[in-house]
Design an enzyme around this catalytic site. Structure first.
Site, PDB file in Angstrom:
ATOM      1  N   SER A 171      41.442  21.479  77.608  1.00  0.00           N
ATOM      2  CA  SER A 171      40.200  22.073  77.134  1.00  0.00           C
ATOM      3  C   SER A 171      40.340  23.590  76.980  1.00  0.00           C
ATOM      4  O   SER A 171      41.158  24.057  76.204  1.00  0.00           O
ATOM      5  CB  SER A 171      39.068  21.687  78.084  1.00  0.00           C
ATOM      6  OG  SER A 171      37.834  21.735  77.446  1.00  0.00           O
ATOM      7  N   ASP A 228      36.828  25.685  71.256  1.00  0.00           N
ATOM      8  CA  ASP A 228      37.948  25.687  72.197  1.00  0.00           C
ATOM      9  C   ASP A 228      39.026  24.729  71.679  1.00  0.00           C
ATOM     10  O   ASP A 228      38.835  24.088  70.634  1.00  0.00           O
ATOM     11  CB  ASP A 228      37.466  25.335  73.605  1.00  0.00           C
ATOM     12  CG  ASP A 228      36.915  23.927  73.736  1.00  0.00           C
ATOM     13  OD1 ASP A 228      36.550  23.336  72.700  1.00  0.00           O
ATOM     14  OD2 ASP A 228      36.826  23.407  74.863  1.00  0.00           O
ATOM     15  N   ASP A 276      40.078  21.740  72.240  1.00  0.00           N
ATOM     16  CA  ASP A 276      39.809  20.321  71.973  1.00  0.00           C
ATOM     17  C   ASP A 276      38.468  20.092  71.283  1.00  0.00           C
ATOM     18  O   ASP A 276      38.026  18.962  71.105  1.00  0.00           O
ATOM     19  CB  ASP A 276      39.903  19.488  73.254  1.00  0.00           C
ATOM     20  CG  ASP A 276      38.800  19.794  74.258  1.00  0.00           C
ATOM     21  OD1 ASP A 276      38.399  20.970  74.341  1.00  0.00           O
ATOM     22  OD2 ASP A 276      38.341  18.874  74.960  1.00  0.00           O
ATOM     23  N   ASP A 306      35.215  20.603  71.896  1.00  0.00           N
ATOM     24  CA  ASP A 306      33.965  20.095  72.467  1.00  0.00           C
ATOM     25  C   ASP A 306      33.041  21.230  72.907  1.00  0.00           C
ATOM     26  O   ASP A 306      31.929  20.988  73.353  1.00  0.00           O
ATOM     27  CB  ASP A 306      34.212  19.100  73.607  1.00  0.00           C
ATOM     28  CG  ASP A 306      34.941  19.701  74.803  1.00  0.00           C
ATOM     29  OD1 ASP A 306      35.297  20.901  74.759  1.00  0.00           O
ATOM     30  OD2 ASP A 306      35.172  18.964  75.782  1.00  0.00           O
TER      31      ASP A 306
END
Length: 465
Positions: free
Chosen positions: A109, A253, A255, A257
């Site tokens: 993340s 970010d 990933d 999310d």
């Protein structure tokens, strides 16, 4: 300590000693535990092979961890649907579409490039419950694995179409109006932090008729700045939005999310206000309840009540937000870190959904992004952290603070949150890093900063740092 085992998965730095870092041995062990857990969970399927969807962000260690995890699942007799380079929300929507039994996202993340992680999903494409996570940790600890014989190995099915499928799913949402957005001829700067957001966000924008200016959109895993989308890391895009005379900027970010906006004046829209703005639009069309976590701004509560709904706060963590959203039939929810959860799409934080809804909202307004931001209740946050050492007894530190402030309005479902009349402080041990987080909110930035400094000092005094 750079290997963190929690109910939400395993996260650590690459290299070093087994059990202290995310080494190949640790990746295989944890993937084995997850696969074994799925076989127990779906024992009623008998000899029918299980399916798991896997995708990864663009970080440098991704292909290595990806291959280790895939081959481990294959060795357990589980088929793998390999999405390759992907995003967390893309894997989440793929799991039910593929009728898979689970999913794994290989991403740390917002953590820096030396980190990676296995984030684990159930058959709904949602994060596992605490009880399920604990069972996986127990299986890993006991190494209770039973691998398949040579005639029963799983196989890999590659499917690299899911980022496009994800875009199609977002554009089909009833509250997303791509045709209206196209008429506005918006210009937007995108910072994809050299990960998969650099592919999927520009593709979505272009399909909505938006002119895209790309910044750090090469998915090579070399993050050009700290990948957590906070003000102190985003000087380049703030400057470029002004230079390009763009309508706003988008930051995600690695990933995809977490979602942050830069206003047209080059100022931060504020991660906390991503959810507030999108919720304002959604609630204006479909009134209802909302949920965010205890570390999120009071502004969502204010907006929800303006639209006649009820707001509730959960413990920090996506699984906790989702659980309370389901319990309260929330129309929209999420986390103040820029995570939008919109059940009409799926129960997971999704920057794609947030971008499309925000663009539609903006197209319906006769305002700039800066003017929209100024229209909301003004709260200011300070986000701080203290590095932990193994010697610090966090529970004792927080218990001492709780006793000290027992005359105030205190909530202890997740660390300690102290609600003062016009401001609050939330102190909790992170699930993803060896730190204590100290979040404060107040009517001015100065007041939020002063409150944060006060509690950082008090924490250090109690902990003996």
């Amino acid at each position: 300590m750079t290997l963190i085992k929690s109910i939400s998965g395993i996260r650590g730095t690459i290299g070093g000693a087994v059990g202290d870092n995310l080494t190949p041995v640790d990746a295989v062990k944890f993937a084995s535990a997850y696969g074994s857990f799925l076989k127990i969970r779906h024992a009623s399927k008998g000899n029918e092979r299980l399916k798991v969807v896997i995708g990864r962000d663009a970080r440098i260690s991704g292909p290595m961890i990806h291959n280790l995890v895939m081959n481990t699942l294959i060795s357990l007799g589980i088929d793998v649907i390999d999405l390759g380079l992907s995003t967390t929300p893309t894997v989440e929507i793929a799991v039910p579409l593929e009728k898979a039994d689970g999913g794994i996202i290989l991403t740390a993340s917002h953590n820096p490039k030396q980190w990676n992680a296995l984030k684990l999903l159930n058959e709904k494409g949602e994060f596992l419950s605490g009880k399920e996570g604990e069972l996986i940790l127990e299986i890993a600890e006991n190494e209770a694995f039973d691998f398949s014989d040579v005639d029963s190995l799983g196989e890999v099915i590659e499917n690299n179409a899911y980022m496009d499928i994800h875009i199609d799913e977002v554009l089909e949402l009833p509250l997303v109006d791509a045709d209206l957005v196209k008429t506005k001829k918006f210009k937007v700067v995108v910072d994809g932090v050299n990960s998969s957001g650099g592919i999927i966000i520009p593709n979505l924008l272009e399909q909505m008729g938006v002119e895209v200016v790309k910044l750090y959109c090469e998915p090579n895993g070399h993050f050009p700045h700290n990948p957590e989308p906070l003000k102190e890391h985003l000087g380049d895009i703030c400057k470029l939005v002004v230079e390009e005379k763009a309508d706003f900027g988008i930051v995600v970010d690695p990933d995809v999310d977490r979602l942050a906006f830069i206003s047209n004046d080059g100022e931060m829209f504020g991660e906390e206000y991503t959810l507030v703005a999108v919720a304002d639009y959604v609630l204006s069309k479909t009134p209802g309840n909302t949920v965010s976590n205890m570390s999120s701004s009071r502004a969502l509560r204010d907006i929800t009540e303006k639209h006649g709904g009820t707001y509730q706060a959960s413990a920090v963590g996506e699984v906790n937000v989702v659980e309370l959203m389901k319990k309260t039939n929330a129309i929209i929810g999420g986390e103040g870190n820029g995570g939008i959860i919109y059940p009409s799409s799926h129960y997971g934080r999704d920057s794609m959904v947030g971008v499309a809804l925000f663009l539609t909202y903006l197209a319906n307004q006769d305002k700039t992004v800066a003017e929209i931001r100024a229209s909301y209740p003004q709260y200011y946050m300070s986000k701080n952290k203290i590095e932990l050492t193994p010697q610090i007894d966090v529970d004792n530190v927080l218990a001492t603070l709780t006793e000290k402030y027992k005359s105030e309005n205190i909530t202890t479902i997740d660390g300690v949150k102290i609600d003062f009349p016009t401001e609050w402080v939330h102190l909790r041990k992170s699930n993803t890093e060896p730190i204590i987080r100290i979040y404060t909110e107040a009517p001015t930035q100065t007041e939020a900063d002063v409150l944060a400094e006060r509690f950082v000092k008090e924490l250090k005094e109690i902990a003996g740092i």
